[in-house]
Design an enzyme around this catalytic site. Structure first.
Site, short mmCIF file in Angstrom:
data_model
loop_
_atom_site.label_atom_id
_atom_site.label_comp_id
_atom_site.label_asym_id
_atom_site.label_seq_id
_atom_site.Cartn_x
_atom_site.Cartn_y
_atom_site.Cartn_z
N SER A 184 0.84 -1.19 0.00
CA SER A 184 0.00 0.00 0.00
C SER A 184 0.88 1.26 0.00
O SER A 184 1.67 1.44 -0.92
CB SER A 184 -0.97 -0.05 1.19
N ASP A 214 -9.99 -3.73 -4.94
CA ASP A 214 -9.11 -2.71 -4.37
C ASP A 214 -9.17 -1.47 -5.23
O ASP A 214 -8.94 -1.55 -6.44
CB ASP A 214 -7.67 -3.26 -4.33
N HIS A 217 -8.22 -4.99 -0.80
CA HIS A 217 -7.01 -4.31 -0.34
C HIS A 217 -6.70 -4.76 1.09
O HIS A 217 -7.59 -4.93 1.91
CB HIS A 217 -7.23 -2.79 -0.37
#
Length: 359
Positions: free
Chosen positions: A206, A301, A331
């Protein structure tokens, strides 16, 4: 990017001052419009898969619990909730031979550096600098503890995790500078740390994936040190993204487009900083000469498309890339090895790629 109405950090902050030559580097250098390559044909031809049953069970539990979305909480509440959620989904962390806590100099003061060892000290091993996720706003080395332990054992490398400074207290480019400082310390203190400085990789998930990509650009501009590989797990790559995955993923029980906006709003003191490649790597004028990459994305995501676009842009620039989308996954799944089978599979795949690169 605006923060939610009434958020205590919602007022525009002054532009973050940059010392000396770092101003050139962190303002981003040459720019180009973000490329827009098509997704990998292998992904394009696959029909959409429903949220995986294991992930759907997680989503249902969260929705029924009444837990508010992270982006509606105060910073202190969000940081505590994020760590608790990650620990709950990660399962029991693997034991490693040793975990060491160090303090290293950083551009804004001392930083915590944690080293994980797969064996007792005695020979120099390859090393991975793993950068935790959390939207540049949440997280610490504890956030990625289970990931670092598993990769340490599976790759057979020393894994380092740095406690980089968080936004909004320390907005862009503070975190990037801290990550660079940590990598340089691994090289400068290689003998002390039992590291082979010629066998280094960097990775993250991320926001950690964003910092990984930005760090490779920064090191290229600085002339090193050389990296063998970069691992990008559902990375943010473009502050200005307006992709189908960003628009489609709006479920409040999952990481969604409002989550993305909340994190960017904390990270950037001035939205104009988001146009530069050190915040938005997809906007770099060229990606040529960067380390070989492994890019992992998740089907459900909002960051999926920009991660895949970055993989295709790397490939178009001549960088060897392996792109893998995990279908039916949301995600954050990479950290959920105690809950999702796909998380363990993804970590095993990442470890295989790193192990081959760091031989």
């Amino acid at each position: 990017m605006r923060l939610p109405a009434g958020h205590p950090s919602g007022r525009r902050r002054p532009r973050h001052g940059l010392p000396h030559r770092r101003d050139r580097l962190c303002r981003g250098g040459p720019l180009s419009p973000p490329p827009n390559p098509p997704p990998s044909p292998a992904h394009r031809t696959d029909p959409p898969m429903p949220l995986h049953p294991q992930a759907e069970a997680l989503r249902a539990r969260r929705a029924s619990s009444g837990a508010p979305p992270i982006y509606t909480l105060t910073l202190a509440e969000a940081r505590a909730a994020d760590l608790a959620d990650i620990r709950a989904a990660a399962g029991t962390p693997e034991p490693v031979a040793a975990v060491e806590e160090h303090r290293i100099p950083g551009p804004g003061g001392e930083l915590a550096l944690r080293l994980y060892r797969p064996e007792a000290p005695g020979r120099r091993l390859s090393a991975l600098l793993y950068l935790f996720g959390g939207g540049w706003t949440l997280g610490s080395p504890d956030t990625s503890d289970a990931i670092c332990r598993r990769l340490t054992n599976a790759v057979g490398c020393v894994t380092a995790s740095v406690g980089y400074r968080l936004a909004p207290e320390h907005p862009f480019p503070a975190a990037l500078h801290d990550c660079r400082a940590a990598l340089l310390q691994l090289v400068e203190r290689a003998e002390e740390f039992g590291i082979d400085p010629d066998r280094l990789a960097v990775g993250g998930d991320s926001a950690g994936g964003n910092l990984t990509a930005a760090l490779t650009l920064l090191l290229r501009a600085d002339g090193g040190p050389a990296l063998r590989h970069q691992l990008l797990v559902y990375p943010n790559t473009d502050h200005g993204a307006d992709t189908p995955s960003l628009r489609e993923n709006d479920d409040p029980a999952l990481f969604n487009r409002r989550s993305v906006a909340w994190y960017w709003g904390h990270y950037l003191a001035d939205e104009g900083d988001g146009a530069g490649p050190y915040a938005s790597p997809l906007r770099a004028a060229t990606l040529a000469g960067l380390p070989p990459a492994t890019v992992l994305t998740a089907e459900y995501d909002p960051l999926r498309d920009e991660g895949e676009q970055y993989a295709e842009a790397l490939r178009a620039a001549g960088v060897p890339v392996e792109l893998r989308r995990y279908r039916g996954m949301p995600h954050g799944f990479f950290a959920m090895t105690g809950t999702l089978d796909a998380a363990a599979e993804a970590q095993d795949f990442a470890a295989d790629r790193l192990r081959a690169a760091l031989r």
